[in-house]
Design a protein around this motif. Structure first.
Motif, mmCIF file in Angstrom:
data_model
loop_
_atom_site.group_PDB
_atom_site.id
_atom_site.type_symbol
_atom_site.label_atom_id
_atom_site.label_comp_id
_atom_site.label_asym_id
_atom_site.label_seq_id
_atom_site.Cartn_x
_atom_site.Cartn_y
_atom_site.Cartn_z
ATOM 1 N N GLU A 103 -5.962 1.382 -2.972
ATOM 2 C CA GLU A 103 -4.996 0.578 -3.721
ATOM 3 C C GLU A 103 -4.086 -0.225 -2.786
ATOM 4 O O GLU A 103 -3.796 -1.395 -3.039
ATOM 5 N N LEU A 104 -3.653 0.400 -1.690
ATOM 6 C CA LEU A 104 -2.771 -0.301 -0.761
ATOM 7 C C LEU A 104 -3.530 -1.329 0.075
ATOM 8 O O LEU A 104 -2.988 -2.378 0.415
ATOM 9 N N HIS A 163 -1.549 4.853 6.533
ATOM 10 C CA HIS A 163 -0.379 4.238 5.916
ATOM 11 C C HIS A 163 0.820 4.171 6.850
ATOM 12 O O HIS A 163 1.681 3.320 6.682
ATOM 13 N N ASP A 222 -6.135 3.294 5.138
ATOM 14 C CA ASP A 222 -5.155 3.494 4.071
ATOM 15 C C ASP A 222 -5.889 3.658 2.742
ATOM 16 O O ASP A 222 -7.087 3.378 2.642
ATOM 17 N N SER A 244 -1.607 -3.646 8.235
ATOM 18 C CA SER A 244 -2.287 -2.773 7.269
ATOM 19 C C SER A 244 -3.268 -1.881 8.016
ATOM 20 O O SER A 244 -3.774 -2.232 9.077
#
Length: 70
Positions: free
Chosen positions: A25-26, A49, A22, A18
């Motif tokens: 929400e992600l 992302h 980003d 991750s």
């Protein structure tokens, strides 16, 4: 998130990459995934992302190490 109630059933070692930059929400989804199961190993990288495009060598090194240890 589809099937969120089933995440605890996951029994396969899983590497979750991750990005620290980003969208919120992600990042939240990554937080939930990582916290939901002991088989999930999270690696949070500087990036957004598209980590595999932003830091391909770094990602490849960690993926290879994860696969070698599994």
């Amino acid at each position: 998130m589809p099937d969120i109630e089933r995440l605890h059933e996951l029994r396969t070692p899983t590497l979750l990459l991750s990005g620290k930059q980003d969208v919120d929400e992600l990042r939240l989804m990554a937080d939930v995934l990582a916290a939901s199961n002991a088989f999930v190993e999270r690696l949070e990288l500087d990036g957004g992302h598209l980590l595999h495009l932003e830091q391909p060598d770094y990602c490849a090194t960690h993926i290879a190490a994860f696969l070698a240890s599994s």
